[in-house]
Design a protein around this motif. Structure first.
Motif, PDB file in Angstrom:
ATOM      1  N   GLY A   2       0.825  -1.213   0.000  1.00 32.95           N
ATOM      2  CA  GLY A   2       0.000   0.000   0.000  1.00 32.95           C
ATOM      3  C   GLY A   2       0.853   1.254   0.000  1.00 32.95           C
ATOM      4  N   SER A   3       0.260   2.402  -0.041  1.00 34.21           N
ATOM      5  CA  SER A   3       0.984   3.668  -0.077  1.00 34.21           C
ATOM      6  C   SER A   3       1.159   4.197   1.332  1.00 34.21           C
ATOM      7  CB  SER A   3       0.196   4.654  -0.923  1.00 34.21           C
ATOM      8  OG  SER A   3       0.605   5.958  -0.620  1.00 34.21           O
ATOM      9  N   ASN A   4       2.257   4.918   1.541  1.00 31.74           N
ATOM     10  CA  ASN A   4       2.553   5.433   2.870  1.00 31.74           C
ATOM     11  C   ASN A   4       1.956   6.800   3.121  1.00 31.74           C
ATOM     12  OD1 ASN A   4       4.065   3.347   3.791  1.00 31.74           O
ATOM     13  ND2 ASN A   4       5.978   4.137   2.946  1.00 31.74           N
ATOM     14  N   ASN A   5       1.307   7.377   2.143  1.00 30.51           N
ATOM     15  CA  ASN A   5       1.089   8.814   2.216  1.00 30.51           C
ATOM     16  C   ASN A   5      -0.157   9.253   2.939  1.00 30.51           C
ATOM     17  OD1 ASN A   5       3.462   9.487   0.864  1.00 30.51           O
ATOM     18  ND2 ASN A   5       2.502   8.768  -1.019  1.00 30.51           N
ATOM     19  N   THR A   6      -0.986   8.328   3.305  1.00 35.59           N
ATOM     20  CA  THR A   6      -2.278   8.733   3.838  1.00 35.59           C
ATOM     21  C   THR A   6      -2.383   8.552   5.342  1.00 35.59           C
ATOM     22  OG1 THR A   6      -3.024   6.531   3.294  1.00 35.59           O
ATOM     23  CG2 THR A   6      -3.555   8.277   1.729  1.00 35.59           C
ATOM     24  N   HIS A   7      -1.302   8.124   5.978  1.00 36.48           N
ATOM     25  CA  HIS A   7      -1.398   7.744   7.383  1.00 36.48           C
ATOM     26  C   HIS A   7      -1.451   8.921   8.342  1.00 36.48           C
ATOM     27  CE1 HIS A   7      -1.170   3.810   5.880  1.00 36.48           C
ATOM     28  NE2 HIS A   7       0.127   3.757   5.724  1.00 36.48           N
ATOM     29  N   SER A   8      -0.840   8.718   9.501  1.00 36.89           N
ATOM     30  CA  SER A   8      -1.016   9.592  10.650  1.00 36.89           C
ATOM     31  C   SER A   8      -0.658  11.051  10.358  1.00 36.89           C
ATOM     32  CB  SER A   8      -0.148   9.067  11.789  1.00 36.89           C
ATOM     33  OG  SER A   8       1.209   9.324  11.485  1.00 36.89           O
ATOM     34  N   PRO A   9      -1.222  11.961  11.153  1.00 36.49           N
ATOM     35  CA  PRO A   9      -1.055  13.387  10.889  1.00 36.49           C
ATOM     36  C   PRO A   9       0.376  13.900  10.990  1.00 36.49           C
ATOM     37  CG  PRO A   9      -2.229  13.001  12.958  1.00 36.49           C
ATOM     38  CD  PRO A   9      -2.131  11.704  12.259  1.00 36.49           C
ATOM     39  N   GLU A  10       1.254  13.135  11.616  1.00 38.04           N
ATOM     40  CA  GLU A  10       2.626  13.625  11.763  1.00 38.04           C
ATOM     41  C   GLU A  10       3.582  13.036  10.738  1.00 38.04           C
ATOM     42  OE1 GLU A  10       2.803  16.182  13.794  1.00 38.04           O
ATOM     43  OE2 GLU A  10       0.689  15.709  14.121  1.00 38.04           O
ATOM     44  N   ARG A  11       3.097  12.123   9.930  1.00 39.08           N
ATOM     45  CA  ARG A  11       3.979  11.445   8.980  1.00 39.08           C
ATOM     46  C   ARG A  11       4.336  12.369   7.814  1.00 39.08           C
ATOM     47  NH1 ARG A  11       4.788   5.884   7.643  1.00 39.08           N
ATOM     48  NH2 ARG A  11       3.237   5.169   9.131  1.00 39.08           N
ATOM     49  N   PRO A  12       5.630  12.498   7.500  1.00 35.31           N
ATOM     50  CA  PRO A  12       6.002  13.310   6.336  1.00 35.31           C
ATOM     51  C   PRO A  12       5.274  12.840   5.074  1.00 35.31           C
ATOM     52  CG  PRO A  12       7.958  12.692   7.570  1.00 35.31           C
ATOM     53  CD  PRO A  12       6.812  11.945   8.184  1.00 35.31           C
ATOM     54  N   LEU A  13       4.972  13.779   4.177  1.00 36.58           N
ATOM     55  CA  LEU A  13       4.180  13.453   2.996  1.00 36.58           C
ATOM     56  C   LEU A  13       5.030  13.007   1.810  1.00 36.58           C
ATOM     57  CD1 LEU A  13       1.756  16.498   3.216  1.00 36.58           C
ATOM     58  CD2 LEU A  13       1.183  14.101   3.693  1.00 36.58           C
ATOM     59  N   ALA A  14       6.174  13.653   1.640  1.00 41.76           N
ATOM     60  CA  ALA A  14       6.974  13.399   0.427  1.00 41.76           C
ATOM     61  C   ALA A  14       8.280  12.662   0.739  1.00 41.76           C
ATOM     62  CB  ALA A  14       7.270  14.716  -0.281  1.00 41.76           C
ATOM     63  N   HIS A  15       8.394  12.175   1.965  1.00 40.43           N
ATOM     64  CA  HIS A  15       9.598  11.439   2.348  1.00 40.43           C
ATOM     65  C   HIS A  15       9.239   9.992   2.649  1.00 40.43           C
ATOM     66  CE1 HIS A  15      11.048  15.528   2.972  1.00 40.43           C
ATOM     67  NE2 HIS A  15      12.275  15.040   2.966  1.00 40.43           N
ATOM     68  N   LEU A  16      10.201   9.117   2.415  1.00 42.61           N
ATOM     69  CA  LEU A  16       9.968   7.702   2.693  1.00 42.61           C
ATOM     70  C   LEU A  16      10.005   7.416   4.189  1.00 42.61           C
ATOM     71  CD1 LEU A  16       9.733   4.716   1.930  1.00 42.61           C
ATOM     72  CD2 LEU A  16      12.196   4.686   1.534  1.00 42.61           C
ATOM     73  N   THR A  17       8.948   6.789   4.674  1.00 41.67           N
ATOM     74  CA  THR A  17       8.863   6.323   6.066  1.00 41.67           C
ATOM     75  C   THR A  17       8.383   4.874   6.024  1.00 41.67           C
ATOM     76  OG1 THR A  17       6.585   7.163   6.173  1.00 41.67           O
ATOM     77  CG2 THR A  17       8.312   8.601   7.052  1.00 41.67           C
ATOM     78  N   PRO A  18       8.657   4.079   7.060  1.00 46.92           N
ATOM     79  CA  PRO A  18       8.134   2.707   7.065  1.00 46.92           C
ATOM     80  C   PRO A  18       6.658   2.734   7.461  1.00 46.92           C
ATOM     81  CG  PRO A  18       9.385   3.110   9.061  1.00 46.92           C
ATOM     82  CD  PRO A  18       9.471   4.369   8.253  1.00 46.92           C
ATOM     83  N   SER A  19       5.889   1.808   6.964  1.00 45.66           N
ATOM     84  CA  SER A  19       4.455   1.839   7.299  1.00 45.66           C
ATOM     85  C   SER A  19       4.244   1.589   8.783  1.00 45.66           C
ATOM     86  CB  SER A  19       3.686   0.830   6.456  1.00 45.66           C
ATOM     87  OG  SER A  19       4.232  -0.442   6.668  1.00 45.66           O
ATOM     88  N   ALA A  20       5.112   0.778   9.379  1.00 46.52           N
ATOM     89  CA  ALA A  20       5.084   0.563  10.831  1.00 46.52           C
ATOM     90  C   ALA A  20       6.472   0.083  11.220  1.00 46.52           C
ATOM     91  CB  ALA A  20       4.039  -0.483  11.207  1.00 46.52           C
ATOM     92  N   GLY A  21       6.817   0.261  12.492  1.00 45.18           N
ATOM     93  CA  GLY A  21       8.106  -0.241  12.952  1.00 45.18           C
ATOM     94  C   GLY A  21       9.222   0.786  12.839  1.00 45.18           C
ATOM     95  N   TRP A  22      10.426   0.253  12.902  1.00 44.25           N
ATOM     96  CA  TRP A  22      11.638   1.081  12.977  1.00 44.25           C
ATOM     97  C   TRP A  22      12.409   1.062  11.674  1.00 44.25           C
ATOM     98  CZ3 TRP A  22      14.762   4.319  15.699  1.00 44.25           C
ATOM     99  CH2 TRP A  22      16.133   4.303  15.405  1.00 44.25           C
ATOM    100  N   MET A  23      12.933   2.229  11.259  1.00 46.19           N
ATOM    101  CA  MET A  23      13.782   2.345  10.071  1.00 46.19           C
ATOM    102  C   MET A  23      15.096   3.030  10.435  1.00 46.19           C
ATOM    103  SD  MET A  23      13.032   5.016   6.915  1.00 46.19           S
ATOM    104  CE  MET A  23      12.171   3.992   5.737  1.00 46.19           C
ATOM    105  N   ASN A  24      16.233   2.453   9.989  1.00 45.30           N
ATOM    106  CA  ASN A  24      17.454   3.261   9.953  1.00 45.30           C
ATOM    107  C   ASN A  24      18.056   3.248   8.553  1.00 45.30           C
ATOM    108  OD1 ASN A  24      18.179   0.690  11.686  1.00 45.30           O
ATOM    109  ND2 ASN A  24      20.179   1.324  10.968  1.00 45.30           N
ATOM    110  N   ASP A  25      19.312   2.900   8.387  1.00 42.20           N
ATOM    111  CA  ASP A  25      20.029   3.151   7.121  1.00 42.20           C
ATOM    112  C   ASP A  25      19.292   2.778   5.830  1.00 42.20           C
ATOM    113  OD1 ASP A  25      21.828   3.134   9.214  1.00 42.20           O
ATOM    114  OD2 ASP A  25      23.199   1.696   8.309  1.00 42.20           O
TER     115      ASP A  25
END
Ligand code: FRU
Length: 538
Positions: free
Chosen positions: A1-24
């Motif tokens: 699915g797409s990451n762009n519609t989630h929680s109000p604090e999630r960046p819109l144009a940057h890559l974030t994980p749908s859930a969980g932890w992300m580093n490098d």
């Protein structure tokens, strides 16, 4: 699915994980069969902090603004280990023997990464027969084992001149970047050590080597940058000539001058065996606090050198406000080497960074453009950015400094931009330039958020000196900054990207930036030649 519609604090144009932890960022490659960018990343799907087992997560994008989430791509050997950082190459000619005609040449991808446990770090190979969505593990792993527990983060690329694969990886706690070569991606031969260069910190991580285009043109003549550039930056540049220099990228953690983790780089030459730095300088990649583990894309279009970094810092990355996920990437940036003048007596090459902002993929909800604005201490200019900002905006400011104005060194001769929250304007980001110091500052501390006020490593203020962008006909210096703000991340590009500053910031929930106020502490010093701001959404 797409990451762009989630929680109000999630960046819109940057890559974030749908859930969980992300580093490098890991395994970056461009699939030229389907025009798709693939980005993998260090991923813990089970929690919003780093812990073992650690996986590679996977996302893909065609526009670099919206990312499709594909979940876990590579798994660790067992629950006590991690599939640590590494890279992907496209094995067009099937040198590895992993492929046959059923996989298109541009999708013959091989991942080289570190299999980490508390007792060993060895290098593993995996390959994909479906263009990067699922992986097979090489049966004779590891492909490289030197009996070390601190040996990781292979970055592999094809070296045309010697017709070999080259791997750069960190022998982390001996302060060595080791270079190996291979004909088939599975048997690796040691070539050299790049040792004890730069700021050492605690250890070396995530090295990289890339052949970066050198653009022989004074940056002030380059017109493509700024708000109207599109994704394909170099194609539009009016380049007089292009050659290349090799750049070694290196990540240090902890031990950054500004605290925690940071990236440095060295300019030099690479002959297929040894990287030789052109001088003894350590160059800072990004002057902000949140730019780490930079990696470049394999097979990027036009041989551009494109890269992405984890937009956080190991000092506090586990504590930043989070709901269902933690961590984001920077925007993808295009790197070139261009001449610049750190001071009037030196001209040298520095790494320019340009964010790839794809305007065809973004809606401009509101925009404002002003020219010729004289700033004085008794009046400020306030621009409201619409009633319902979504937290994504871009701005650029170009201004002239009247250096002949009579000033005391005691004057804090600043020009400041206050980016204010739409719900509560006592929360704001302040970005400024001060004439006596000839430096920029960013203050992210004007916030009610508990983390901002309580975490001692999340230092509020960063600064950096800056050379003039150009000199006006009247002899006065002109400076320039372009910024992209995406909910909790600000990326700044000074003077068309001769230096950058990437920083997380946190205002109260949904208190998105809704106005910009421009002020000056002094009279008759600053003239804004050009100010442009756009409220955007994806
Ligand atoms: C850098 C790093 C790498 C390692 C990975 C583990 O941030 O420590 O050296 O491979 O993160 O997630």
């Amino acid at each position: 699915g797409s990451n762009n519609t989630h929680s109000p604090e999630r960046p819109l144009a940057h890559l974030t994980p749908s859930a969980g932890w992300m580093n490098d960022p890991n395994g970056l490659f461009y699939d030229n069969e389907t025009s798709t960018y693939h980005t993998y990343y260090q991923y813990n799907p089970n929690d919003t902090v780093f812990s073992l087992p650690l996986y590679w997560g996977h996302a893909s994008s065609q526009d670099l603004m919206t990312w499709k989430d594909h979940g876990v791509a590579i798994e660790p050997r067992d629950d006590q280990s991690g599939a640590f950082s590494g890279s992907i190459v496209v094995d067009h000619n099937n040198t590895s023997g992993f492929f046959n005609d059923s996989t298109l040449p541009g999708q013959r991808i091989v991942a080289l990464y570190t299999e980490h446990s508390n007792t060993s770090e060895t290098q593993y190979a995996a390959y994909s027969l479906d263009g990067g969505y699922s992986f097979e593990y090489y049966e004779q792993n590891p492909v490289l084992d030197i009996n070390s527990t601190q040996f990781r983060d292979p970055k592999v690329f094809w070296h045309d001149e010697t017709q070999r694969w080259i791997m750069a990886l960190a022998l982390s706690q001996e302060y060595k970047v080791q270079i190996y070569s291979s004909e088939n991606l599975t048997s690796w031969e040691f070539q050299s050590n790049f040792s004890h260069h730069g700021i050492l910190g605690y250890q070396y991580e995530c090295p990289g080597l890339a052949k970066v285009p050198v653009i022989h043109e004074s940056p002030s003549n380059v017109t493509l940058h700024g708000l109207n550039s599109t994704t394909n930056a170099t194609a539009q540049t009016n380049v007089t000539s292009v050659d290349h220099k090799w750049v070694m990228f290196l990540s240090i953690n902890p031990g950054a001058p500004m605290g925690g983790s940071f990236n440095e780089y060295f300019i030099g030459d690479f002959d297929g065996k040894t990287f030789t730095a052109q001088d003894s300088a350590t160059r800072i990649f990004d002057h902000g606090k949140d730019f780490y583990a930079l990696q470049t894309y394999s097979d990027a279009p036009n041989d551009d050198v494109l890269g992405i970094a984890w937009a956080s810092n190991w000092d506090y990355g586990a504590y930043v406000p989070a709901e269902d996920y933690r961590g984001s990437m920077s925007l993808v940036r295009n790197f070139t080497l261009r001449p610049y003048n750190p001071n009037p007596e030196t001209t040298e090459f520095t790494l320019y960074s340009e964010p790839l902002v794809n305007y065809t993929q973004l809606h401009t909800n509101q925009s404002m453009h002003k020219t010729s604005l004289e700033l004085n201490s008794d009046e400020s200019v306030l621009y409201r950015l619409g009633k319902y900002p979504q937290g994504l905006l871009e701005f650029s400011v170009e201004w002239k400094v009247n250096a002949t104005a009579v000033l005391s060194k005691r004057d804090f001769a600043d020009m400041s931009l206050y980016f204010k929250g739409v719900k509560d304007d006592e929360e704001y980001l302040r970005l400024g330039y001060e004439h006596n110091a000839a430096a920029f500052f960013l203050d992210r501390g004007n916030s009610e958020v508990e983390f901002v006020n309580q975490n001692p490593f999340f230092t509020n203020r960063v600064s950096q000196n800056i050379e003039p962008f150009k000199i006006a006909e009247d002899g006065l210096p002109i400076f320039k900054v372009r910024g992209i703000i995406d909910r909790n991340l600000i990326e700044l590009f000074f003077n068309d990207g001769s230096s950058t500053s990437t920083n997380l910031f946190f205002l109260s929930e949904e208190n998105y930036i809704g106005a910009v106020e421009i002020t000056s502490g002094v009279d008759d010093v600053f003239t804004i030649l050009d100010f442009d701001v756009k409220q955007l959404s994806v």
